[in-house]
Write a protein that holds these residues in place. Structure first.
Motif, PDB file in Angstrom:
ATOM      1  N   GLN A  62      39.491  45.826  81.316  1.00  0.00           N
ATOM      2  CA  GLN A  62      39.743  45.022  80.329  1.00  0.00           C
ATOM      3  C   GLN A  62      41.024  45.068  79.991  1.00  0.00           C
ATOM      4  O   GLN A  62      42.067  43.950  79.700  1.00  0.00           O
ATOM      5  CB  GLN A  62      38.706  44.758  79.388  1.00  0.00           C
ATOM      6  CG  GLN A  62      37.236  44.527  79.910  1.00  0.00           C
ATOM      7  CD  GLN A  62      36.384  44.509  78.940  1.00  0.00           C
ATOM      8  OE1 GLN A  62      35.964  43.325  78.381  1.00  0.00           O
ATOM      9  NE2 GLN A  62      35.760  45.542  78.552  1.00  0.00           N
TER      10      GLN A  62
ATOM     11  N   GLY B  19      39.726  54.655  76.830  1.00  0.00           N
ATOM     12  CA  GLY B  19      38.824  55.425  77.486  1.00  0.00           C
ATOM     13  C   GLY B  19      37.297  55.260  76.806  1.00  0.00           C
ATOM     14  O   GLY B  19      36.369  56.227  76.932  1.00  0.00           O
ATOM     15  N   CYS B  20      37.038  53.819  76.535  1.00  0.00           N
ATOM     16  CA  CYS B  20      35.948  53.747  75.652  1.00  0.00           C
ATOM     17  C   CYS B  20      34.411  54.020  76.384  1.00  0.00           C
ATOM     18  O   CYS B  20      33.635  53.692  76.106  1.00  0.00           O
ATOM     19  CB  CYS B  20      35.947  52.219  74.729  1.00  0.00           C
ATOM     20  SG  CYS B  20      35.863  51.064  75.706  1.00  0.00           S
TER      21      CYS B  20
ATOM     22  N   LYS C  25      39.055  41.338  74.882  1.00  0.00           N
ATOM     23  CA  LYS C  25      37.956  41.700  75.169  1.00  0.00           C
ATOM     24  C   LYS C  25      36.804  41.155  74.229  1.00  0.00           C
ATOM     25  O   LYS C  25      37.339  40.686  73.074  1.00  0.00           O
ATOM     26  CB  LYS C  25      37.995  43.092  74.746  1.00  0.00           C
ATOM     27  CG  LYS C  25      36.985  43.981  75.384  1.00  0.00           C
ATOM     28  CD  LYS C  25      37.708  45.658  75.258  1.00  0.00           C
ATOM     29  CE  LYS C  25      36.519  46.541  75.289  1.00  0.00           C
ATOM     30  NZ  LYS C  25      35.896  46.946  74.191  1.00  0.00           N
TER      31      LYS C  25
HETATM   32  S1  SF4 Z   1      39.359  51.154  76.705  1.00  0.00           S
HETATM   33 FE1  SF4 Z   1      37.323  50.716  77.497  1.00  0.00          FE
HETATM   34  S2  SF4 Z   1      37.364  48.435  77.748  1.00  0.00           S
HETATM   35 FE2  SF4 Z   1      39.245  48.983  77.706  1.00  0.00          FE
HETATM   36  S3  SF4 Z   1      39.864  49.545  79.890  1.00  0.00           S
HETATM   37 FE3  SF4 Z   1      39.283  51.582  78.739  1.00  0.00          FE
HETATM   38  S4  SF4 Z   1      37.019  51.660  79.392  1.00  0.00           S
HETATM   39 FE4  SF4 Z   1      37.756  49.487  79.616  1.00  0.00          FE
END
Ligand code: SF4
Ligand code: SF4
Ligand code: SF4
Ligand code: FES
Lengths: 304, 438, 155
Positions: free
Chosen positions: A230, A240-241, B164
């Protein structure tokens, strides 16, 4: 057969829940197969209702949030007791969540900042009446009770939750993919050596190139590929959420190991670029890192 | 507490985001002694933001609330920009306005249809199993479908701009990381007309509910308090403006720039809640208890910023006056703001600048200082205040979240309601309509 | 050798424990230089404290930071990484990669509130048995000052 489902919220932002609600019309596809027995966000059920349900009679228990209070611990254990299959829903539940960053300090430091020293507070005190009290340390839920399914994400996308639910309803297992965000990312990665790291407010991001190749710390390479990339898709580095891919035990350690290889910089330059490795390399999963666990053990020993 | 005292505990308070419990203490003669709204969790963002790169705050802070992450994303960005003295390009500001209005729209639609309407449509004394949005969808499929489409529009638009659906990512100090493409703009332009029509239908539905429930709205939990809200030259504003405080009599007692909030904001720590109570400092606590939220914004604003919303506000003021203290009038107020949100969204989508590629500065320099970022969240005024060092690392953070402006007011109105219900049995004399779904 | 200065909190150790405390050290040694050095130290009967467990790796460049953290989590009081001198790495620059990682690792430990001196990186060639032995001895001394790993004994 209609399956009984319970959705419970420990300390959280309710985003996982909101993400499920965001299925909107698609919710109607899964709802007929489900009998909601507990979901305080949407339905008028109370804790006592959950306590009254026979043990192991809930088919799917979804737990959002992590244990920041003692009441959270109670609710988590209750959900385990009542559910046949327990799902760690979202990164808070799977890894401790963003509030795990608080493990860098002692509980007293946290309480002090919020209740005694906040700039707008005139007379501070620590509230206690009719309140559950806090845990000393955020421990990831899977370290407290067993889970059958882990579904990370902050939050998991609506589709992630729908997919997991659909699999569970039809009796299929739900396993996490061994992919990374880079695998899902539309940007082409050339694996260039990085000479200098940039912060997001610096410079201009070229929308056609891999962000990491451009020197922005995009953590897609060390993060599980579930979200559909996303953030990089909208020119924003992945933080890296969703946590690391399933075989990686410590997200930050993985990132540091990789940086040593891809950065064409002296150790001193690298250290200067990342004065806050906890904030930069862990986001929603610091509580499940080795270091936080070490501190957790230390804290519980001190209490005894 | 003596043995004869009775305590009623409602845990958790349902259909309310956040972790709340209600404790009502009654004496043996049935008098209401105390009403406590126990917010039973908090996660200490103020502390764990310390030591982080300030530009990460817009990524971390949205996690304060998954229902309204956009206002946190934007307040955090604005706070850093204020601390570093930077002004983003005009196109970025337009995109941010689009983002916050998209959230305002979806949140109000959700709140009305999923959280409040169940009580009205199924009746507040109706079967608890029917008092939820799922039951509404089943019983009133037309309304349900419309509700879902409206919420979806707002969430889709917020996701398109913020990158998002929940916890947006595109706003950063200096601008927006991702320009809005013409293709996307065209898609939403196509949908906006229908959604606007649905919004106007919702106004009609809300008016019907208001008429049906005129008695409880005007009689139950009518609680005079101070009010806090943002305005721009008197117009109701949610992204960037001054703050105004109105006293219970309807007099504007303060009008100030958000960066001066410390002069006007007091924060009281109750012994029974992890959420602090924010109040109007010059009046003291509890006299200065204020409410933020939609009704407060409508009270402090002279008028709405868009024409149809202004008509709707006028109608409400004709019926209930100004200021309005009736707690249940929040539901009406929300619909008026829903109208302003869709009108602003339409204007922004039609603005050619919205697809400009010039959305971000490239020469932003961090510096030592502090900055306040303030926006209106659907549930009230939100303030982020950060201090950063020369490298742009956060050294301290203070945040006054929307809900905390309202907790004391909620408690106050619950006290009024509890007295009415337990002492005067007022609810038995209220005229309630036949529920639309049973 | 640099004398470490402890910056992290939580280093207070009770005196009585200190005297009897024998640190357990985990050493990751690269196969080519340091392991040979360790071997040499062993065969030439140099004085080396007994409380070291040596793990042989192909190259320090192959050491994932999580191995080091895992060792600490499992109760190691200190972790030593020993590799070839800069320029001598058999995989050209594995040791330099390790050096970069190590800088971040130390900062990470410090931020987490664990003494960064619990981990140490040194270079020792195949011929430098005494350098290796000295590194170990210094490590033991350093850790004795810090006291046991706060996680408690597990290995
Ligand atoms: S921060 Fe979270 S939502 Fe955004 S690309 Fe990385 S894993 Fe996906
Ligand atoms: S995982 Fe993220 S979205 Fe879900 S509750 Fe936690 S903070 Fe919110
Ligand atoms: S932009 Fe990020 S997610 Fe995409 S390929 Fe590059 S590193 Fe991977
Ligand atoms: S081979 Fe010895 S460090 Fe690389």
């Amino acid at each position: 057969m209609v399956k009984r489902i319970a959705l419970a919220q420990l300390s959280s932002c309710w985003g996982c829940d909101q993400s499920l609600v965001d299925l909107h019309l698609k919710l109607l596809d899964v709802l007929p197969a489900l009998d909601i027995v507990y979901w305080p966000a949407v339905v008028d059920y109370k804790m006592a209702d959950l306590e009254a349900i026979p043990n192991h009679s809930i088919h799917f228990g979804f737990v959002e949030g992590s244990c920041r209070t003692k009441e959270d611990l109670h609710l988590l254990r209750l959900m385990r007791q009542k559910s046949k299959l327990l799902v760690a829903w979202g990164s808070c539940s799977a890894y401790g969540g963003v509030q795990g960053l608080g493990n860098q300090w002692e509980l007293n430091d946290l309480l002090e900042r919020k209740f005694l020293k906040a700039d707008t507070i005139t007379e501070g005190r620590i509230p206690e009446e009719n309140l559950p009290g806090f845990t000393e340390h955020v421990t990831p839920n899977p370290d407290i009770v067993d889970f059958e399914v882990i579904l990370p994400g902050c939050p998991p996308t609506s589709e992630n939750t729908a997919e997991a639910l659909t699999a569970l309803i039809s009796g299929k297992p739900y396993d996490l993919p061994d992919k990374t965000v880079c695998d899902q990312c539309p940007k082409e990665r050339k694996e260039k050596k990085i000479k200098k790291f940039f912060r997001t407010h610096e410079g201009h991001i070229d929308p056609n190139k891999c962000l990491l190749d451009q020197g922005y710390l995009c953590l897609g390479f060390a993060t599980i590929g579930l979200c559909g990339a996303q953030c990089p898709t909208v020119n924003t580095p992945c933080k890296g959420c969703f946590g690391p891919p399933p075989n990686i035990k410590d997200h930050g350690a993985k990132i540091i190991s990789a940086l040593g290889a891809i950065a064409d910089m002296t150790p001193e330059e690298l250290e200067r670029a990342f004065p806050d490795p906890i904030g930069s390399f862990y986001f929603t999963d610091y509580a499940s890192s080795y270091l936080s666990r070490i501190r957790g053990k230390q804290r519980s020993r001190k209490k005894k | 507490m003596t043995d004869a005292d009775r305590t009623i505990k409602i845990a958790p308070v349902t259909r309310l985001e956040g972790h709340g419990e209600l404790t009502i203490k009654l004496t043996k003669t049935g008098k209401v002694k105390d009403v406590q709204f126990n917010v039973s969790s908090t996660r200490f963002f103020e502390k764990f933001l310390e030591g982080r790169f300030a530009e990460e705050a817009p990524r971390i802070a949205p996690r304060i609330c998954g229902i309204c992450p956009e206002p946190h994303h934007l307040a955090a960005t604005k706070a850093v920009e204020a601390a570093w003295d930077i002004t983003p390009p005009p196109a970025a500001i337009r995109l941010r306005r689009l983002l916050i209005n998209a959230k305002q729209f979806s949140s109000h639609a959700l709140h009305f249809f999923a959280l409040a309407a169940p009580d009205f449509l199924a009746g507040p004394l109706g079967d608890p199993a029917l008092r939820n949005v799922v039951a509404i969808i089943k019983a009133m499929p037309d309304v349900g479908k419309m509700a879902l489409e409206m919420m979806q529009f707002g969430q889709d638009l917020a996701a398109a701009v913020g990158g998002k659906a929940i916890h947006p990512v595109t706003s950063t100090p200096g601008g927006m990381l991702n320009p809005f493409s013409e293709e996307k703009r065209d898609l939403f332009l196509k949908r906006v007309e229908n959604v606007k029509k649905q919004t106007l239908e919702t106004v009609t539905l809300a008016k019907r509910v208001v008429q049906d429930y005129w008695d409880p709205i005007t009689k139950l939990a009518v609680t005079p308090t101070y009010y806090l809200g943002m305005h721009n030259k008197g117009n109701l504003e949610i992204f960037d403006g001054n703050l105004r405080v109105m006293d219970p009599e309807g007099k504007v007692v303060a009008d100030f720039r958000p960066k001066d909030y410390q002069k006007y904001y007091g924060e009281y720590v109750p012994k029974h809640s992890y959420a602090t109570h924010i109040y109007y400092r010059p009046a003291g606590y509890p006299a200065g208890i204020w409410r933020a939220n939609t009704l407060a914004r409508l009270n402090v604003a002279d008028k709405m910023a868009t024409p149809i919303a202004q008509e709707a506000l006028q109608e409400m003021r004709d019926a209930l006056g100004r200021p309005i203290h009736a707690t249940f009038a929040y539901h009406w107020a929300r619909i008026i703001e829903l109208v302003q949100a869709i009108e602003e969204i339409e204007d922004l989508l039609k603005d050619p600048q919205i697809v400009s590629k010039d959305t971000k500065l490239s020469d932003v320099q961090p510096k030592k200082g502090d900055g306040v970022g303030c926006v209106e969240a659907p549930r009230g005024t939100l303030i982020h205040h950060y201090w950063t060092d020369e490298r742009g690392i956060i050294t301290k953070a203070n945040m006054v979240v929307a809900t905390n402006n309202n907790i004391a007011g909620i408690e106050k109105s619950l006290m009024v309601a509890a007295k009415q219900i337990f002492e005067d049995k007022a609810h038995e004399n209220l005229k309630l309509p036949d529920p639309m779904i049973k | 050798m640099i004398t470490p200065k402890t910056t992290a909190p939580g280093k207070a150790v009770r005196k009585d424990k200190k005297s009897t405390f024998e640190p357990r050290i985990m050493a990751f040694c690269c196969n080519w230089c340091s392991y040979a050095g360790a071997d040499l130290a062993g065969t030439s009967r140099m004085q080396m404290p007994p409380n070291v467990r040596i793990i042989r790796v192909n190259c320090t460049g192959r050491i994932d930071i999580s191995f080091i953290l895992d060792a600490l989590y499992q109760g190691a009081d200190g972790v030593l990484v020993s590799g070839c001198h800069p320029g001598d790495c058999h995989y050209t620059s594995g040791n330099l990669k390790m050096k970069s990682r190590f800088a971040l690792l130390k900062r990470l430990l410090e931020e987490a509130g664990l003494e960064p001196e619990r981990v140490h990186l040194q270079w020792a060639s195949a011929a430098e048995g005494e350098v290796f032995a000295e590194g170990i001895t210094n490590m033991v001394e350093r850790i004795k000052k810090l006291g046991p790993n706060p996680v408690g004994r597990r290995i």
